[in-house]
Write an enzyme that holds these catalytic residues in place. Structure first.
Site, PDB file in Angstrom:
ATOM      1  N   PRO A  96      -5.946  -1.775   6.966  1.00 37.46           N
ATOM      2  CA  PRO A  96      -6.181  -1.156   8.272  1.00 37.46           C
ATOM      3  C   PRO A  96      -7.314  -1.828   9.057  1.00 37.46           C
ATOM      4  CG  PRO A  96      -5.893   0.516   6.590  1.00 37.46           C
ATOM      5  CD  PRO A  96      -5.998  -0.800   5.878  1.00 37.46           C
ATOM      6  N   GLN A 156      -9.045  -0.505  11.666  1.00 42.20           N
ATOM      7  CA  GLN A 156     -10.150   0.390  12.029  1.00 42.20           C
ATOM      8  C   GLN A 156      -9.944   1.748  11.358  1.00 42.20           C
ATOM      9  OE1 GLN A 156      -9.909   0.917  16.282  1.00 42.20           O
ATOM     10  NE2 GLN A 156      -7.736   1.407  16.228  1.00 42.20           N
ATOM     11  N   GLY A 172     -13.939  -9.867   8.716  1.00 40.68           N
ATOM     12  CA  GLY A 172     -15.000  -8.860   8.602  1.00 40.68           C
ATOM     13  C   GLY A 172     -15.142  -7.969   9.825  1.00 40.68           C
ATOM     14  N   ARG A 211       0.825  -1.212   0.000  1.00 43.90           N
ATOM     15  CA  ARG A 211       0.000   0.000   0.000  1.00 43.90           C
ATOM     16  C   ARG A 211       0.858   1.262   0.000  1.00 43.90           C
ATOM     17  NH1 ARG A 211      -5.538  -1.779   2.124  1.00 43.90           N
ATOM     18  NH2 ARG A 211      -6.215   0.365   2.250  1.00 43.90           N
ATOM     19  N   THR A 253     -13.111  -2.204  10.461  1.00 41.84           N
ATOM     20  CA  THR A 253     -14.162  -1.191  10.297  1.00 41.84           C
ATOM     21  C   THR A 253     -13.777  -0.129   9.267  1.00 41.84           C
ATOM     22  OG1 THR A 253     -13.327   0.320  12.008  1.00 41.84           O
ATOM     23  CG2 THR A 253     -14.821  -1.451  12.726  1.00 41.84           C
ATOM     24  N   TYR A 309       0.844   4.217  -2.583  1.00 43.20           N
ATOM     25  CA  TYR A 309      -0.281   5.151  -2.437  1.00 43.20           C
ATOM     26  C   TYR A 309      -0.120   5.992  -1.173  1.00 43.20           C
ATOM     27  CZ  TYR A 309      -5.206   6.666  -2.156  1.00 43.20           C
ATOM     28  OH  TYR A 309      -6.370   7.400  -2.087  1.00 43.20           O
ATOM     29  N   ASN A 360     -17.793  -3.799  -5.025  1.00 42.22           N
ATOM     30  CA  ASN A 360     -17.756  -5.274  -5.024  1.00 42.22           C
ATOM     31  C   ASN A 360     -19.025  -5.864  -4.405  1.00 42.22           C
ATOM     32  OD1 ASN A 360     -15.260  -5.458  -6.178  1.00 42.22           O
ATOM     33  ND2 ASN A 360     -14.297  -6.579  -4.502  1.00 42.22           N
ATOM     34  N   VAL A 420     -14.759  -2.074  -1.631  1.00 45.80           N
ATOM     35  CA  VAL A 420     -15.766  -2.885  -0.962  1.00 45.80           C
ATOM     36  C   VAL A 420     -17.188  -2.519  -1.386  1.00 45.80           C
ATOM     37  CG1 VAL A 420     -15.923  -1.462   1.157  1.00 45.80           C
ATOM     38  CG2 VAL A 420     -16.347  -3.917   1.257  1.00 45.80           C
ATOM     39  N   VAL A 421     -17.464  -1.236  -1.591  1.00 45.59           N
ATOM     40  CA  VAL A 421     -18.846  -0.835  -1.896  1.00 45.59           C
ATOM     41  C   VAL A 421     -19.264  -1.388  -3.253  1.00 45.59           C
ATOM     42  CG1 VAL A 421     -20.402   1.121  -2.247  1.00 45.59           C
ATOM     43  CG2 VAL A 421     -18.644   1.242  -0.460  1.00 45.59           C
TER      44      VAL A 421
HETATM   45  P1  NAD Z   1     -10.812   7.360  -9.332  1.00 41.55           P
HETATM   46  O1  NAD Z   1      -9.801   6.311  -9.620  1.00 41.55           O
HETATM   47  O2  NAD Z   1     -12.220   7.126  -9.746  1.00 41.55           O
HETATM   48  O3  NAD Z   1     -10.359   8.756  -9.957  1.00 41.55           O
HETATM   49  C1  NAD Z   1      -9.031   9.127 -10.176  1.00 41.55           C
HETATM   50  C2  NAD Z   1      -8.944   9.810 -11.528  1.00 41.55           C
HETATM   51  O4  NAD Z   1      -7.595  10.238 -11.763  1.00 41.55           O
HETATM   52  C3  NAD Z   1      -9.312   8.886 -12.689  1.00 41.55           C
HETATM   53  O5  NAD Z   1     -10.179   9.548 -13.562  1.00 41.55           O
HETATM   54  C4  NAD Z   1      -7.973   8.593 -13.347  1.00 41.55           C
HETATM   55  O6  NAD Z   1      -8.081   8.277 -14.709  1.00 41.55           O
HETATM   56  C5  NAD Z   1      -7.214   9.873 -13.087  1.00 41.55           C
HETATM   57  N1  NAD Z   1      -5.761   9.741 -13.089  1.00 41.55           N
HETATM   58  C6  NAD Z   1      -5.004   8.804 -12.458  1.00 41.55           C
HETATM   59  N2  NAD Z   1      -3.701   9.028 -12.675  1.00 41.55           N
HETATM   60  C7  NAD Z   1      -3.615  10.132 -13.467  1.00 41.55           C
HETATM   61  C8  NAD Z   1      -2.543  10.848 -14.037  1.00 41.55           C
HETATM   62  N3  NAD Z   1      -1.271  10.477 -13.864  1.00 41.55           N
HETATM   63  N4  NAD Z   1      -2.829  11.941 -14.800  1.00 41.55           N
HETATM   64  C9  NAD Z   1      -4.106  12.311 -15.021  1.00 41.55           C
HETATM   65  N5  NAD Z   1      -5.170  11.666 -14.505  1.00 41.55           N
HETATM   66  C10 NAD Z   1      -4.923  10.585 -13.737  1.00 41.55           C
HETATM   67  O7  NAD Z   1     -10.733   7.627  -7.770  1.00 41.55           O
HETATM   68  P2  NAD Z   1     -11.635   8.540  -6.814  1.00 41.55           P
HETATM   69  O8  NAD Z   1     -12.243   7.654  -5.812  1.00 41.55           O
HETATM   70  O9  NAD Z   1     -12.501   9.444  -7.604  1.00 41.55           O
HETATM   71  O10 NAD Z   1     -10.499   9.378  -6.070  1.00 41.55           O
HETATM   72  C11 NAD Z   1     -10.203  10.724  -6.440  1.00 41.55           C
HETATM   73  C12 NAD Z   1      -9.135  11.267  -5.502  1.00 41.55           C
HETATM   74  O11 NAD Z   1      -9.609  11.233  -4.152  1.00 41.55           O
HETATM   75  C13 NAD Z   1      -7.835  10.458  -5.529  1.00 41.55           C
HETATM   76  O12 NAD Z   1      -6.739  11.349  -5.451  1.00 41.55           O
HETATM   77  C14 NAD Z   1      -7.914   9.622  -4.279  1.00 41.55           C
HETATM   78  O13 NAD Z   1      -6.636   9.314  -3.783  1.00 41.55           O
HETATM   79  C15 NAD Z   1      -8.699  10.532  -3.340  1.00 41.55           C
HETATM   80  N6  NAD Z   1      -9.395   9.740  -2.302  1.00 41.55           N
HETATM   81  C16 NAD Z   1     -10.510   9.011  -2.622  1.00 41.55           C
HETATM   82  C17 NAD Z   1     -11.137   8.250  -1.634  1.00 41.55           C
HETATM   83  C18 NAD Z   1     -12.388   7.471  -1.917  1.00 41.55           C
HETATM   84  O14 NAD Z   1     -12.916   6.826  -1.012  1.00 41.55           O
HETATM   85  N7  NAD Z   1     -12.940   7.470  -3.111  1.00 41.55           N
HETATM   86  C19 NAD Z   1     -10.623   8.231  -0.329  1.00 41.55           C
HETATM   87  C20 NAD Z   1      -9.461   8.959  -0.061  1.00 41.55           C
HETATM   88  C21 NAD Z   1      -8.874   9.732  -1.054  1.00 41.55           C
HETATM   89  N1  UDP Z   2     -12.976  -5.680   1.382  1.00 39.91           N
HETATM   90  C1  UDP Z   2     -13.653  -6.878   1.485  1.00 39.91           C
HETATM   91  N2  UDP Z   2     -14.134  -7.454   0.342  1.00 39.91           N
HETATM   92  C2  UDP Z   2     -14.003  -6.888  -0.877  1.00 39.91           C
HETATM   93  C3  UDP Z   2     -13.320  -5.654  -0.982  1.00 39.91           C
HETATM   94  C4  UDP Z   2     -12.812  -5.080   0.167  1.00 39.91           C
HETATM   95  O1  UDP Z   2     -13.813  -7.432   2.586  1.00 39.91           O
HETATM   96  O2  UDP Z   2     -14.487  -7.484  -1.870  1.00 39.91           O
HETATM   97  C5  UDP Z   2     -12.482  -5.051   2.619  1.00 39.91           C
HETATM   98  C6  UDP Z   2     -11.025  -4.624   2.563  1.00 39.91           C
HETATM   99  O3  UDP Z   2     -10.174  -5.695   2.920  1.00 39.91           O
HETATM  100  C7  UDP Z   2     -11.013  -3.499   3.578  1.00 39.91           C
HETATM  101  C8  UDP Z   2     -12.398  -2.874   3.439  1.00 39.91           C
HETATM  102  O4  UDP Z   2     -13.211  -3.865   2.817  1.00 39.91           O
HETATM  103  O5  UDP Z   2     -10.863  -4.000   4.870  1.00 39.91           O
HETATM  104  C9  UDP Z   2     -12.398  -1.603   2.599  1.00 39.91           C
HETATM  105  O6  UDP Z   2     -11.722  -1.892   1.403  1.00 39.91           O
HETATM  106  P1  UDP Z   2     -11.622  -0.869   0.192  1.00 39.91           P
HETATM  107  O7  UDP Z   2     -10.746  -1.521  -0.831  1.00 39.91           O
HETATM  108  O8  UDP Z   2     -12.971  -0.438  -0.228  1.00 39.91           O
HETATM  109  O9  UDP Z   2     -10.901   0.420   0.783  1.00 39.91           O
HETATM  110  P2  UDP Z   2      -9.739   0.716   1.822  1.00 39.91           P
HETATM  111  O10 UDP Z   2     -10.434   1.438   2.905  1.00 39.91           O
HETATM  112  O11 UDP Z   2      -9.135  -0.576   2.333  1.00 39.91           O
HETATM  113  O12 UDP Z   2      -8.768   1.518   1.055  1.00 39.91           O
END
Ligand code: NAD
Ligand code: UDP
Length: 310
Positions: free
Chosen positions: A273, A275, A206, A141, A209, A144, A189, A186-187
């Site tokens: 993680p 929690q 499971g 991880r 959290t 990221y 899937n 997870v959502v």
């Molecule tokens: P996503 O993968 O749907 O969107 C990311 C977008 O960035 C995609 O359209 C992808 O094509 C584009 N992208 C990736 N690498 C690129 C690059 N090098 N140049 C140009 N475009 C690029 O993900 P998301 O869920 O919409 O997440 C958006 C942002 O929010 C991300 O930075 C992510 O780290 C952050 N974030 C999201 C969550 C979440 O739960 N969704 C949680 C924490 C942080």
């Molecule tokens: N997870 C799971 N089944 C799935 C996908 C995810 O049990 O099919 C679990 C995963 O191991 C984590 C949590 O759900 O504990 C959230 O995973 P997700 O990949 O959505 O995001 P994360 O918060 O881990 O970045």
């Protein structure tokens, strides 16, 4: 009318942000390399006179005159960001540097989409912004987590050294329509498995959290943060503190979809993680923000969306 650049604008969160900012009559540039994003997510905006779509990779410089930059470009789901980990970390570091350079040149305000992953597998619960986290620097991880941590460092250093006007938000698990069907989170899937009456795959037992925030609430918080009159720079947690175990979440999805799916257990991925729950006191105080969508309302909309995809 503000000129706004949204990197990652064709992704899940970016597409909702583009739509909202276009509706509010801003001049929006959506920049994306379409690695995980899709034109379908922003199709209804293509052709509008205050919306522009640019195919570009933020690891390369980009020049445009803008007032605000939302830097969202980065794959966000573990399978996607682990697919090419070197590219993922380049996107967070080189990409954020390029966008900070653009913000400096244009005197634009830049908002960085950071993440709860900067807290790693947290020992402080719920997570407050002053917690420095518990992150493995050499695990699967890390591309990221460490990329996002370094992006925060770059934001702070451009602010201190070059006076760039910055905002840092730490996003917690967010869900809603336009999540990629194949993104492995997870959502998506669980909903897809439930709708197809396939086995629901829980990783581990499971008991881990998460706290799920509906995307409209998040977008509201992002816009408040960008435009806050006190110029509060953060970092600030944005998420929904309503915490639940992954097992409970699976049961909720089965109930809401009326599915015949069975729950099965798979190995827990490395460094998953245990929690996660945001403390959002700071967002309440500085932005007068808190999420208002309850989980059932948000999930109903998300389930409806995924029904159109199968
Ligand atoms: P996503 O993968 O749907 O969107 C990311 C977008 O960035 C995609 O359209 C992808 O094509 C584009 N992208 C990736 N690498 C690129 C690059 N090098 N140049 C140009 N475009 C690029 O993900 P998301 O869920 O919409 O997440 C958006 C942002 O929010 C991300 O930075 C992510 O780290 C952050 N974030 C999201 C969550 C979440 O739960 N969704 C949680 C924490 C942080
Ligand atoms: N997870 C799971 N089944 C799935 C996908 C995810 O049990 O099919 C679990 C995963 O191991 C984590 C949590 O759900 O504990 C959230 O995973 P997700 O990949 O959505 O995001 P994360 O918060 O881990 O970045």
């Amino acid at each position: 009318m503000k000129r706004i650049l949204i990197t990652g604008g064709a992704g899940f969160i970016g597409s909702h942000l583009c739509k909202r900012l276009v509706e509010e009559n801003n001049d929006v540039i959506c920049l994306d390399n379409f690695f995980t994003g899709s034109k379908d997510n922003i199709r209804e905006l293509i052709g509008l006179k205050n919306f522009e779509l640019v195919r570009h990779d933020i690891t390369k410089e980009y020049f445009a005159e803008v007032d605000q930059i939302y830097n969202l470009a980065c794959p966000a789901s573990p399978p996607h960001y682990q697919y090419n980990p070197i590219k993922t970390i380049k996107t967070s570091i080189l990409g954020t540097m390029n966008m900070l350079g653009a913000a400096k040149r244009c005197k634009a305000t830049i908002l960085q989409a950071s993440t709860s992953e900067v807290y790693g597998d947290p020992k402080v619960h719920p997570q407050t912004e002053d917690y420095w986290g518990n992150v493995n620097p050499i695990g699967i991880r890390s591309c990221y987590d460490e990329g996002k941590r370094c992006a925060e460092t770059l934001m702070m250093d451009y602010h201190r050294q070059n006076n760039v006007d910055i905002r840092i938000i730490r996003i917690f698990n967010t869900y809603g329509p336009n999540m990629a069907e194949n993104d492995g989170r997870v959502v998506s899937n669980f909903i897809l498995q439930a709708l197809k009456n396939e086995d629901i795959t829980i990783y581990g037992d499971g008991t881990q959290t998460r706290s799920f925030c509906y995307v409209d609430d998040l977008v509201d918080g992002m816009i408040r943060m960008m435009n806050n009159p006190q110029k509060f720079i953060g970092p600030v947690n944005l998420g929904n503190p309503n915490e639940r175990s992954i097992l409970d979440f699976a049961k909720l999805i089965i109930e809401m979809t009326g599915s015949k799916s069975q729950i099965i257990y798979r190995p827990l991925p490395q460094d998953d993680p245990v929690q996660r729950k945001p403390d959002i006191s700071l967002a309440k105080k500085e932005l007068n923000w808190e999420p208002y969508t309850d989980i059932k309302t948000g999930l109903e909309k998300t389930i409806e969306y995924f029904k159109t995809k199968i």
